[in-house]
Design a protein around this motif. Structure first.
Motif, mmCIF file in Angstrom:
data_model
loop_
_atom_site.group_PDB
_atom_site.id
_atom_site.type_symbol
_atom_site.label_atom_id
_atom_site.label_comp_id
_atom_site.label_asym_id
_atom_site.label_seq_id
_atom_site.Cartn_x
_atom_site.Cartn_y
_atom_site.Cartn_z
ATOM 1 N N GLN A 1 0.878 -1.045 -0.330
ATOM 2 C CA GLN A 1 -0.304 -0.222 -0.146
ATOM 3 C C GLN A 1 1.330 1.153 -0.211
ATOM 4 O O GLN A 1 0.522 2.517 -0.122
ATOM 5 C CB GLN A 1 -0.900 0.247 1.359
ATOM 6 N N LEU A 2 2.355 1.542 -0.011
ATOM 7 C CA LEU A 2 3.302 2.407 0.247
ATOM 8 C C LEU A 2 3.714 2.171 -0.726
ATOM 9 O O LEU A 2 5.067 2.401 -1.097
ATOM 10 C CB LEU A 2 3.902 2.270 1.681
ATOM 11 N N LEU A 3 3.505 1.788 -2.309
ATOM 12 C CA LEU A 3 4.821 1.304 -3.362
ATOM 13 C C LEU A 3 4.784 2.920 -3.961
ATOM 14 O O LEU A 3 4.141 3.727 -3.862
ATOM 15 C CB LEU A 3 3.912 0.514 -4.472
ATOM 16 N N GLY A 4 6.258 3.276 -4.117
ATOM 17 C CA GLY A 4 6.728 4.688 -4.172
ATOM 18 C C GLY A 4 6.929 5.723 -3.827
ATOM 19 O O GLY A 4 7.172 6.426 -3.143
ATOM 20 N N LEU A 5 6.492 5.494 -1.540
ATOM 21 C CA LEU A 5 7.127 6.284 -0.997
ATOM 22 C C LEU A 5 8.179 6.218 -0.727
ATOM 23 O O LEU A 5 9.033 5.531 -0.994
ATOM 24 C CB LEU A 5 6.950 5.006 0.545
ATOM 25 N N PRO A 6 8.742 7.531 -1.134
ATOM 26 C CA PRO A 6 10.272 7.990 -1.206
ATOM 27 C C PRO A 6 10.907 7.994 0.825
ATOM 28 O O PRO A 6 11.784 9.198 0.992
ATOM 29 C CB PRO A 6 10.013 9.480 -1.446
ATOM 30 N N ALA A 7 10.477 7.093 1.330
ATOM 31 C CA ALA A 7 11.161 7.333 2.747
ATOM 32 C C ALA A 7 11.248 5.922 3.321
ATOM 33 O O ALA A 7 10.416 4.737 2.426
ATOM 34 C CB ALA A 7 10.352 8.580 3.846
ATOM 35 N N PRO A 8 11.793 5.490 3.750
ATOM 36 C CA PRO A 8 12.114 3.966 4.749
ATOM 37 C C PRO A 8 11.009 3.913 5.861
ATOM 38 O O PRO A 8 10.347 4.971 6.559
ATOM 39 C CB PRO A 8 13.727 4.156 5.780
ATOM 40 N N VAL A 9 10.631 2.873 6.035
ATOM 41 C CA VAL A 9 9.652 2.441 7.190
ATOM 42 C C VAL A 9 9.631 1.213 8.266
ATOM 43 O O VAL A 9 9.887 -0.190 7.115
ATOM 44 C CB VAL A 9 7.774 2.235 6.337
ATOM 45 N N LEU A 10 10.505 1.365 8.629
ATOM 46 C CA LEU A 10 11.043 0.518 9.743
ATOM 47 C C LEU A 10 9.019 -0.210 10.348
ATOM 48 O O LEU A 10 9.120 0.395 11.521
ATOM 49 C CB LEU A 10 11.866 0.264 10.691
ATOM 50 N N PHE A 11 9.412 -2.082 11.221
ATOM 51 C CA PHE A 11 8.488 -2.315 12.110
ATOM 52 C C PHE A 11 8.894 -2.735 12.914
ATOM 53 O O PHE A 11 9.759 -3.564 12.446
ATOM 54 C CB PHE A 11 7.441 -3.089 10.991
ATOM 55 N N THR A 12 9.058 -2.643 14.268
ATOM 56 C CA THR A 12 10.046 -3.409 15.192
ATOM 57 C C THR A 12 8.394 -3.429 16.714
ATOM 58 O O THR A 12 7.645 -2.887 16.860
ATOM 59 C CB THR A 12 10.445 -2.923 15.617
ATOM 60 N N GLY A 13 9.077 -4.214 17.390
ATOM 61 C CA GLY A 13 8.141 -4.632 18.762
ATOM 62 C C GLY A 13 8.711 -4.954 19.544
ATOM 63 O O GLY A 13 10.045 -5.109 19.655
ATOM 64 N N SER A 14 8.197 -6.472 20.522
ATOM 65 C CA SER A 14 8.402 -6.240 21.538
ATOM 66 C C SER A 14 8.127 -8.024 22.288
ATOM 67 O O SER A 14 6.777 -7.635 21.943
ATOM 68 C CB SER A 14 9.355 -5.884 22.955
#
Length: 332
Positions: free
Chosen positions: A110-123
């Motif tokens: 859903q974020l194809l072409g977004l010019p920024a990195p997105v990291l998912f994390t949790g614990s």
């Protein structure tokens, strides 16, 4: 555009999950507000070089077991606003681990072409409890973004970056719950994507069902999924893409579903490998019934891809074409 650049302003989106949970009045762990203050306090005592960051709690804060496609739309809109309106150049999404791989896969499409990195994390354990992995994951993800990451979605856990197109939660314990599965790819990448696939394009919530095949599978289950309005069906097949092909009711149900415009995609139940519907007759009969090959897609990737394709007004023929093309590494 794809050259990693050190982040200057990171937006932290907090969805809830174990990482920020506190005990409620009943003694059970539940999502809790106030995580921003806790995060700032622990960073002050760490030798972590972090660029400017801002914090945004999503509403409502949830246990990730309650994640749903409608929430994905809220998350996508928050990410787009952070980049396009607020000028953030990197994002960190704090998410519960149970459905983290699903959400990361959905956002990848859903974020194809977004010019920024997105990291998912949790614990796996809440921040502040003994042996918690919360701060090491938060601080490690921030350090990764500060060093520079390419645009697109990745998971960060226990010092490792994992592509969401191959990721699954394989353990309910320990510090390494996620793994990158060895799946067979080989599909050609899409050369030109429809403009509707842009990260800025609004996505409607889709209805996608997932059905695993088991010995004695009853075709009535397939009819029930379609009868409840499923627009697409992920069929978890045996091995390289086989099913009960000597069952006329099963094949008839598949033909009826595809004739009614339902997109049916076959993936493998195996942890490794992928689907090739042309190897066995039991697979080719599925292809003849209108089933599409999901290649090496994981359940998470197939579900996320179908949600990404169904909610943007594409013609069914175009959706069918794009299912079997690689959009963001899911079929390579």
């Amino acid at each position: 555009m794809n050259t990693p650049q050190p982040a200057r302003h990171i937006r932290v989106l907090y969805t809830g999950g174990t990482i920020g949970m506190l005990q409620n009045a009943n003694g059970s762990l539940a999502p809790a507000a106030g995580f921003e203050a806790r995060m700032r306090a622990q960073l002050q005592g760490q030798a972590v070089a972090v660029p400017a960051w801002s914090f945004q709690p999503m509403q409502p804060l949830i246990d990730s077991a309650n994640m749903a496609p409608a929430y994905w739309q809220q998350l996508r809109e928050a990410i787009v606003a952070a980049v396009d309106t607020d000028g953030c150049d990197a994002l960190l999404v704090l998410h519960g681990t149970d459905t983290l791989a699903y959400s990361a896969a959905a956002m990848a499409f859903q974020l194809l072409g977004l010019p920024a990195p997105v990291l998912f994390t949790g614990s796996m354990l809440p921040a502040g409890v003994p042996q918690s992995d919360a701060w090491e994951n938060v601080n490690g993800a921030l350090a990764m973004l500060a060093a520079g990451q390419p645009p697109g979605v990745q998971l960060y856990f226990h010092g490792e970056l994992i592509a969401p197109s191959r990721c699954a939660k394989i353990r309910s314990y320990g510090r390494r719950p996620f793994a990158s599965l060895q799946r067979n790819g080989g599909a050609a990448p899409a050369q030109a994507l429809p403009v509707q696939l842009s990260y800025r394009q609004h996505k409607e919530v889709a209805n996608v069902a997932v059905l695993p095949l088991v010995p004695g599978f009853d075709a009535a289950l397939l009819h029930a999924a379609v009868g409840q309005g499923a627009q697409a069906l992920v069929l978890e097949c045996y091995g390289s893409g086989t099913g009960p092909s000597d069952n006329p009711a099963f094949l008839a149900a598949l033909r009826q579903a595809t004739a009614n415009g339902v997109i049916v995609v076959a993936i493998t139940q195996c942890h490794e490998g992928g689907v090739d519907l042309d190897v066995y007759e039991a697979g080719s009969r599925l292809r003849d019934a209108g089933v599409l090959s999901g290649g090496g897609m994981t359940r998470e990737a197939a579900l996320g891809k179908l949600h990404g394709l169904l909610g943007i007004g594409l013609a069914p023929s175009e959706i069918r074409r794009l299912v079997e093309l690689d959009l963001c590494g899911e079929l390579r």
